[in-house]
Design an enzyme around this catalytic site. Structure first.
Site, PDB file in Angstrom:
ATOM      1  N   GLU A 151       6.011  -5.651  15.251  1.00  0.00           N
ATOM      2  CA  GLU A 151       5.943  -6.667  14.198  1.00  0.00           C
ATOM      3  C   GLU A 151       7.357  -7.116  13.901  1.00  0.00           C
ATOM      4  O   GLU A 151       8.216  -6.313  13.524  1.00  0.00           O
ATOM      5  CB  GLU A 151       5.282  -6.104  12.932  1.00  0.00           C
ATOM      6  CG  GLU A 151       3.763  -6.070  13.049  1.00  0.00           C
ATOM      7  CD  GLU A 151       3.043  -5.645  11.768  1.00  0.00           C
ATOM      8  OE1 GLU A 151       1.803  -5.616  11.782  1.00  0.00           O
ATOM      9  OE2 GLU A 151       3.717  -5.341  10.760  1.00  0.00           O
TER      10      GLU A 151
ATOM     11  N   ASP B 298       7.392  -8.070  -0.691  1.00  0.00           N
ATOM     12  CA  ASP B 298       8.171  -6.976  -0.126  1.00  0.00           C
ATOM     13  C   ASP B 298       8.996  -6.280  -1.184  1.00  0.00           C
ATOM     14  O   ASP B 298       9.377  -6.872  -2.187  1.00  0.00           O
ATOM     15  CB  ASP B 298       9.095  -7.511   0.974  1.00  0.00           C
ATOM     16  CG  ASP B 298       8.315  -7.851   2.233  1.00  0.00           C
ATOM     17  OD1 ASP B 298       7.697  -6.936   2.788  1.00  0.00           O
ATOM     18  OD2 ASP B 298       8.312  -9.031   2.631  1.00  0.00           O
TER      19      ASP B 298
ATOM     20  N   TYR C  68      -4.532  -5.431   9.037  1.00  0.00           N
ATOM     21  CA  TYR C  68      -3.435  -4.643   8.473  1.00  0.00           C
ATOM     22  C   TYR C  68      -3.867  -4.226   7.065  1.00  0.00           C
ATOM     23  O   TYR C  68      -3.935  -5.052   6.165  1.00  0.00           O
ATOM     24  CB  TYR C  68      -2.172  -5.504   8.459  1.00  0.00           C
ATOM     25  CG  TYR C  68      -0.911  -4.822   8.014  1.00  0.00           C
ATOM     26  CD1 TYR C  68      -0.901  -3.543   7.476  1.00  0.00           C
ATOM     27  CD2 TYR C  68       0.319  -5.467   8.138  1.00  0.00           C
ATOM     28  CE1 TYR C  68       0.266  -2.935   7.080  1.00  0.00           C
ATOM     29  CE2 TYR C  68       1.495  -4.881   7.734  1.00  0.00           C
ATOM     30  CZ  TYR C  68       1.462  -3.617   7.196  1.00  0.00           C
ATOM     31  OH  TYR C  68       2.630  -3.031   6.783  1.00  0.00           O
TER      32      TYR C  68
END
Lengths: 271, 403
Positions: free
Chosen positions: A49, A60, A175
């Site tokens: 990734e 994030d 994911y």
């Protein structure tokens, strides 16, 4: 069958788990990324990734935000990320590459142009963090038409309906972000994750990768017991930060190697 | 009397204003937004909720705020008559509190004991801290460390009110970074936390919800201006950062086709210098902070740093409904520079005895530009969205004065 699907099929037949490391392209410099990608493959990565840096990486944590800031300061852009993928492809035709990032750099390039250029560069999957299924139906269809897998996220809070939507729009793998929070967070409720995976796999009909909160060989192994793939990101970025650019490939290769070994030591046929 | 056209019903059920708005967030936030949407839709049609909201606005905020004829200033400018909607007279000194009360009431209904907020200049942070104190809620405010330094008085004000102020060190250390950090807090504490967004931006339902809570401004004007002048205004002018005071006064006027709506963005040092915060005038559409809207960005799609003398307008995006009003032509958007805003600030102080916020001074500056071009019987209504006490330091510094 896409390169990602082929990789999962092969792993499944070998009864092994996929190891999916994440690095931010251009961190700490554009020149550092190719050697790091090779180190990941040498250490035993199945899929890479590659983070596309963005100025405002809302989902994030501080570690990946720092990596984004370093990469942008060093002049990284989506266009240059695609250049790196092309270069990597000249040396490695097999390892699938998933671009992971935010919508705005893609929209600034133009969706059609992005999909065409990503396909030409040899990108195999795209995960846009702030494109949930209901806002990206057309984008996902366009990716699929270019033989690129649209990868989607699912969270512990996702509903059954949500899982079915993601199963319909996405392909390649899912994911699963194993905790509510941002990347790099510490705590991980293993039992809770384990309880959710079978239902998710059932609803989406594709392999489930688990990320968020995986720190080392031991935590990766525990996830490997229940998921099809283990995604590890912030921990690698920290290793790159500590090692400095020159030593980073060797250290990252060792870190990934340890995790690979731990995953391959799982009794065959788990989950 | 012009006929009102009631056909404007945006956003659609997915939160879209034409191509703008929507829900562009990571999967982890989707269920929280859905929970919020359902709770808000219930409160929106609940007479008890609306009655409590009105009671709070009247008795705690001090509404309705008056409309005031700035006769001296109008005479000085020589042209149209300028009327001011006095949001500066609200408790906490700006329009921000209207929305904070609405969202805090909603948080209580949803059983969330903790509220968080982002703030730039500190006005929304102060309003959130105020309302949290009023309702006995835990309050955490995220503020860029650069803004913490520039707005020390507001930081102290929030602490007095019992809030925790968290300085944000990432990125440009300003409002957009505070917003990123607040989103991260929310995603980590979703079960017990309500995120009070201060403007008409962010993922659906925020742009609609904040607009609805702020619409009290325009609804009052629709009653008040005819009481003073016998008719509705010809122009309604408001400053636009994220755009909540402007949406609040514009939205009720959308069905009145003869009322021209003008949003004023911060042109900073000038639109051609690159040092400004005028996303509608100089940006292009993209995705940031949960919605599609006009953004100030470079050619690679990275968000660029903005500049304005007014911290409250210093934001690289804008509410998605403004993007739609611009494209549809229902509203127009212009820029006012730091210097023009300062001139209007000083004029209002000296001629009307009102110290306006630097944000609102942008709207005033455009009114001052427009008024002399119009006949005496024209009516310009300006949303005086806040008072300027918080800006003493900035204005003094600009004039070379130290306290």
């Amino acid at each position: 069958m896409s390169k990602i699907q082929a990789r999962f099929a092969r792993l499944q037949s070998e009864r092994r788990k996929a190891l999916i490391p994440f690095i931010t392209a251009g961190d700490p410099s554009p020149a550092a990324t190719l050697p790091l990608m090779r180190a990941l493959v040498d250490g035993g990565a199945d899929i890479i990734e590659l983070g596309v840096p963005f100025s405002d990486p809302m989902a994030d944590g501080p570690t990946i935000q720092r990596a984004s800031e370093r990469a942008l300061a060093a002049g990284m852009s989506l266009r240059r990320v695609l250049g790196i993928v092309s270069e990597f492809r000249q040396q490695d035709a097999d390892t699938p590459i998933v671009l992971m990032g935010y919508a705005n750099p893609i929209e600034a390039m133009g969706i059609e142009r992005f999909v065409d250029d990503a396909a030409a560069a040899g990108v195999d999957g795209v995960l846009v963090v702030d494109y949930p299924p209901q806002e990206s139906e057309a984008f996902a269809a366009r990716l699929k038409a270019a033989a690129i897998d649209p990868i989607f996220l699912l969270a512990p809070t996702s509903t059954e309906q949500r899982m079915r939507d993601v199963g319909r729009f996405g392909s390649g793998y899912i994911y699963y972000v194993s905790l509510t929070g941002v990347t790099g967070a510490g705590h991980l409720d293993h039992g809770q994750v384990a309880a959710r995976i079978p239902a998710i796999r059932e609803a989406v009909g594709m392999p489930v990768g688990v990320g968020f909160g995986i720190r080392d060989a031991a935590s990766a192994k525990r996830i490997g017991e229940i998921a099809d793939a283990v995604v590890i990101g912030s921990r690698i970025i920290e290793e790159i930060e500590r090692a400095g650019e020159a030593d980073a490939p060797v250290r990252v290769r060792a870190l990934i190697g340890d995790i690979r070994e731990a995953l391959d030591s799982l009794p065959q046929g788990t989950a | 009397m012009q006929m009102a056209d009631a056909s404007y019903t945006l956003p659609d059920e997915k939160g879209h204003f034409g191509p703008y708005g929507g829900i562009f967030v990571a999967e982890t936030l989707i269920p929280a937004l859905e929970e919020l949407r359902l709770a808000y839709e219930a409160c929106r049609v609940d007479p008890a909720f609306q009655a409590e909201f009105e009671y709070e606005l009247k008795h705690y905020v001090g509404r309705p705020s008056p409309v005031y004829h700035a006769a001296r200033w109008s005479r000085e400018l020589g042209g149209a008559q300028i009327y001011l909607k006095r949001e500066d007279l609200n408790h906490t000194g700006a329009h921000k509190v209207n929305n904070c009360i609405g969202q805090a009431m909603l948080a209580r209904r949803m059983g969330k004991p903790r509220v968080i907020a982002e703030t730039g200049a500190g006005q929304h942070g102060v309003a959130t801290a105020t309302v949290a104190a009023r309702y006995g809620m835990e309050c955490v405010v995220y503020m860029g460390s650069e803004d913490v330094r520039r707005q020390a008085a507001n930081v102290y004000r929030m602490k007095l009110l019992g809030a925790e102020v968290v300085p944000v060190e990432s990125g440009s250390k300003t409002l957009k970074d505070a917003l990123n950090e607040a989103m991260r807090d929310w995603v980590t504490h979703i079960a017990d936390t309500f995120y009070i967004i201060g403007t008409v931006a962010g993922p659906h339902p925020y742009p609609q919800m904040v607009r609805d809570f702020q619409c009290v401004i325009g609804r009052e004007c629709i009653e008040q201006v005819p009481e003073l002048t016998g008719r509705q205004p010809d122009y309604v002018i408001a400053c636009v950062g994220g755009g909540s005071n402007a949406m609040g006064i514009f939205h009720p006027y959308i069905p009145y086709p003869d009322v021209r709506l003008i949003g004023v963005e911060a042109a900073g040092d000038g639109l051609d210098t690159g040092r400004h915060a005028a996303s509608l005038s100089a940006g292009k559409p993209g995705v940031l902070h949960g919605n599609r809207t006009y953004l100030l960005q470079n050619e690679d799609g990275q968000i660029i740093e903005t500049h304005s003398i007014s911290a409250g307008l210093d934001y690289p995006g804008v509410g998605p409904e403004h993007a739609w009003l611009k494209d549809s032509g229902r509203a127009e958007y212009v820029g006012v520079t730091d210097d023009e805003a300062l001139q209007a600030f000083h004029d209002l102080c000296r001629l009307e005895g009102i110290i306006p916020a630097l944000e609102s001074s942008h709207a005033l500056a455009h009114a001052a530009r427009l008024a002399p071009t119009l006949p005496n019987d024209r009516i310009i209504l300006v949303n005086l969205s806040g008072r300027g006490d918080k800006d003493m330091h900035t204005v003094a510094e600009k004039s070379g004065i130290q306290f």
